[in-house]
Design a protein around this motif. Structure first.
Motif, PDB file in Angstrom:
ATOM      1  N   MET A  21       0.835  -1.206   0.000  1.00 61.97           N
ATOM      2  CA  MET A  21       0.000   0.000   0.000  1.00 61.97           C
ATOM      3  C   MET A  21       0.869   1.254   0.000  1.00 61.97           C
ATOM      4  O   MET A  21       0.591   2.219  -0.730  1.00 61.97           O
ATOM      5  N   VAL A  22       1.911   1.246   0.806  1.00 65.04           N
ATOM      6  CA  VAL A  22       2.811   2.399   0.883  1.00 65.04           C
ATOM      7  C   VAL A  22       3.499   2.629  -0.453  1.00 65.04           C
ATOM      8  O   VAL A  22       3.593   3.762  -0.936  1.00 65.04           O
ATOM      9  N   LEU A  23       3.961   1.556  -1.073  1.00 62.17           N
ATOM     10  CA  LEU A  23       4.618   1.680  -2.372  1.00 62.17           C
ATOM     11  C   LEU A  23       3.651   2.156  -3.455  1.00 62.17           C
ATOM     12  O   LEU A  23       4.023   2.948  -4.326  1.00 62.17           O
ATOM     13  N   THR A  24       2.417   1.702  -3.390  1.00 62.38           N
ATOM     14  CA  THR A  24       1.417   2.137  -4.372  1.00 62.38           C
ATOM     15  C   THR A  24       1.110   3.620  -4.217  1.00 62.38           C
ATOM     16  O   THR A  24       1.043   4.354  -5.216  1.00 62.38           O
ATOM     17  N   ILE A  25       0.933   4.073  -2.992  1.00 62.15           N
ATOM     18  CA  ILE A  25       0.671   5.499  -2.757  1.00 62.15           C
ATOM     19  C   ILE A  25       1.868   6.335  -3.190  1.00 62.15           C
ATOM     20  O   ILE A  25       1.719   7.379  -3.829  1.00 62.15           O
ATOM     21  N   GLY A  26       3.069   5.872  -2.874  1.00 59.38           N
ATOM     22  CA  GLY A  26       4.271   6.589  -3.286  1.00 59.38           C
ATOM     23  C   GLY A  26       4.422   6.659  -4.792  1.00 59.38           C
ATOM     24  O   GLY A  26       4.778   7.697  -5.345  1.00 59.38           O
ATOM     25  N   ARG A  27       4.149   5.542  -5.467  1.00 63.27           N
ATOM     26  CA  ARG A  27       4.225   5.522  -6.927  1.00 63.27           C
ATOM     27  C   ARG A  27       3.200   6.457  -7.542  1.00 63.27           C
ATOM     28  O   ARG A  27       3.492   7.204  -8.483  1.00 63.27           O
ATOM     29  N   ASP A  28       1.981   6.431  -7.013  1.00 64.70           N
ATOM     30  CA  ASP A  28       0.932   7.324  -7.528  1.00 64.70           C
ATOM     31  C   ASP A  28       1.301   8.787  -7.300  1.00 64.70           C
ATOM     32  O   ASP A  28       1.058   9.631  -8.170  1.00 64.70           O
ATOM     33  N   ALA A  29       1.883   9.083  -6.142  1.00 62.98           N
ATOM     34  CA  ALA A  29       2.273  10.459  -5.849  1.00 62.98           C
ATOM     35  C   ALA A  29       3.385  10.924  -6.781  1.00 62.98           C
ATOM     36  O   ALA A  29       3.354  12.058  -7.283  1.00 62.98           O
ATOM     37  N   LEU A  30       4.351  10.067  -7.042  1.00 58.91           N
ATOM     38  CA  LEU A  30       5.438  10.449  -7.945  1.00 58.91           C
ATOM     39  C   LEU A  30       4.959  10.611  -9.388  1.00 58.91           C
ATOM     40  O   LEU A  30       5.393  11.523 -10.092  1.00 58.91           O
ATOM     41  N   SER A  31       4.067   9.744  -9.830  1.00 58.60           N
ATOM     42  CA  SER A  31       3.548   9.899 -11.192  1.00 58.60           C
ATOM     43  C   SER A  31       2.691  11.155 -11.314  1.00 58.60           C
ATOM     44  O   SER A  31       2.723  11.831 -12.348  1.00 58.60           O
ATOM     45  N   LEU A  32       1.950  11.485 -10.251  1.00 59.73           N
ATOM     46  CA  LEU A  32       1.174  12.720 -10.255  1.00 59.73           C
ATOM     47  C   LEU A  32       2.092  13.937 -10.292  1.00 59.73           C
ATOM     48  O   LEU A  32       1.844  14.900 -11.025  1.00 59.73           O
ATOM     49  N   LEU A  33       3.166  13.885  -9.523  1.00 59.31           N
ATOM     50  CA  LEU A  33       4.139  14.975  -9.523  1.00 59.31           C
ATOM     51  C   LEU A  33       4.740  15.172 -10.907  1.00 59.31           C
ATOM     52  O   LEU A  33       4.864  16.306 -11.384  1.00 59.31           O
ATOM     53  N   LEU A  34       5.080  14.092 -11.567  1.00 58.81           N
ATOM     54  CA  LEU A  34       5.633  14.171 -12.915  1.00 58.81           C
ATOM     55  C   LEU A  34       4.613  14.738 -13.896  1.00 58.81           C
ATOM     56  O   LEU A  34       4.944  15.591 -14.727  1.00 58.81           O
ATOM     57  N   MET A  35       3.360  14.293 -13.783  1.00 63.59           N
ATOM     58  CA  MET A  35       2.312  14.761 -14.690  1.00 63.59           C
ATOM     59  C   MET A  35       2.024  16.247 -14.489  1.00 63.59           C
ATOM     60  O   MET A  35       1.781  16.977 -15.445  1.00 63.59           O
ATOM     61  N   ILE A  36       2.084  16.712 -13.253  1.00 60.07           N
ATOM     62  CA  ILE A  36       1.786  18.111 -12.967  1.00 60.07           C
ATOM     63  C   ILE A  36       2.947  19.025 -13.358  1.00 60.07           C
ATOM     64  O   ILE A  36       2.745  20.132 -13.849  1.00 60.07           O
ATOM     65  N   SER A  37       4.162  18.568 -13.166  1.00 59.67           N
ATOM     66  CA  SER A  37       5.306  19.432 -13.446  1.00 59.67           C
ATOM     67  C   SER A  37       5.703  19.438 -14.919  1.00 59.67           C
ATOM     68  O   SER A  37       6.394  20.358 -15.366  1.00 59.67           O
ATOM     69  N   MET A  38       5.286  18.449 -15.677  1.00 62.07           N
ATOM     70  CA  MET A  38       5.718  18.331 -17.061  1.00 62.07           C
ATOM     71  C   MET A  38       5.322  19.515 -17.957  1.00 62.07           C
ATOM     72  O   MET A  38       6.167  19.979 -18.729  1.00 62.07           O
ATOM     73  N   PRO A  39       4.107  20.049 -17.906  1.00 58.90           N
ATOM     74  CA  PRO A  39       3.798  21.176 -18.798  1.00 58.90           C
ATOM     75  C   PRO A  39       4.675  22.401 -18.540  1.00 58.90           C
ATOM     76  O   PRO A  39       5.152  23.036 -19.490  1.00 58.90           O
ATOM     77  N   VAL A  40       4.922  22.707 -17.281  1.00 57.25           N
ATOM     78  CA  VAL A  40       5.753  23.872 -16.956  1.00 57.25           C
ATOM     79  C   VAL A  40       7.185  23.627 -17.399  1.00 57.25           C
ATOM     80  O   VAL A  40       7.814  24.500 -18.020  1.00 57.25           O
ATOM     81  N   LEU A  41       7.714  22.455 -17.108  1.00 57.61           N
ATOM     82  CA  LEU A  41       9.087  22.161 -17.493  1.00 57.61           C
ATOM     83  C   LEU A  41       9.269  22.145 -19.003  1.00 57.61           C
ATOM     84  O   LEU A  41      10.276  22.621 -19.525  1.00 57.61           O
ATOM     85  N   ALA A  42       8.300  21.600 -19.717  1.00 55.73           N
ATOM     86  CA  ALA A  42       8.394  21.553 -21.177  1.00 55.73           C
ATOM     87  C   ALA A  42       8.357  22.957 -21.775  1.00 55.73           C
ATOM     88  O   ALA A  42       9.130  23.265 -22.693  1.00 55.73           O
ATOM     89  N   ALA A  43       7.487  23.811 -21.251  1.00 52.56           N
ATOM     90  CA  ALA A  43       7.400  25.179 -21.770  1.00 52.56           C
ATOM     91  C   ALA A  43       8.681  25.948 -21.491  1.00 52.56           C
ATOM     92  O   ALA A  43       9.205  26.660 -22.367  1.00 52.56           O
TER      93      ALA A  43
END
Length: 89
Positions: free
Chosen positions: A5-27
């Motif tokens: 459960m901890v690993l799943t929450i951590g993985r989801d949080a990291l993928s969310l972080l990547l998805m949220i930061s990607m538009p700003v970083l790409a621009a």
């Protein structure tokens, strides 16, 4: 709460972080590349010429994609808080 459960929450949080930061970083990356090519062609090496367009691009992306980013964060936090009873019990 299991380790899975901890690993799943951590993985989801990291993928969310990547998805949220990607538009700003790409621009910012695209604007930085364009400004660098412009500086190389014109041989103008002013530090503010590289910084200000990146700042404007980041603010524009945050203004356009901000509601989408906030919606993703709120959904993740809501799912995480709602799953606390099932994790404990």
């Amino acid at each position: 709460m299991t380790a899975q459960m901890v690993l799943t929450i951590g993985r989801d949080a990291l993928s969310l972080l990547l998805m949220i930061s990607m538009p700003v970083l790409a621009a910012v990356l695209a604007v930085g590349l364009i400004v660098s090519i412009f500086q190389a062609v014109t041989q103008i090496h002013e530090a503010t010429l590289a910084f200000v367009p990146k700042l404007i691009a980041a603010m524009a992306v945050l203004a356009l994609a901000g509601p989408w980013m906030l919606g993703l964060l709120v959904d993740f936090i809501r799912r995480t808080i709602e799953s606390i009873p099932s994790m404990i019990g």
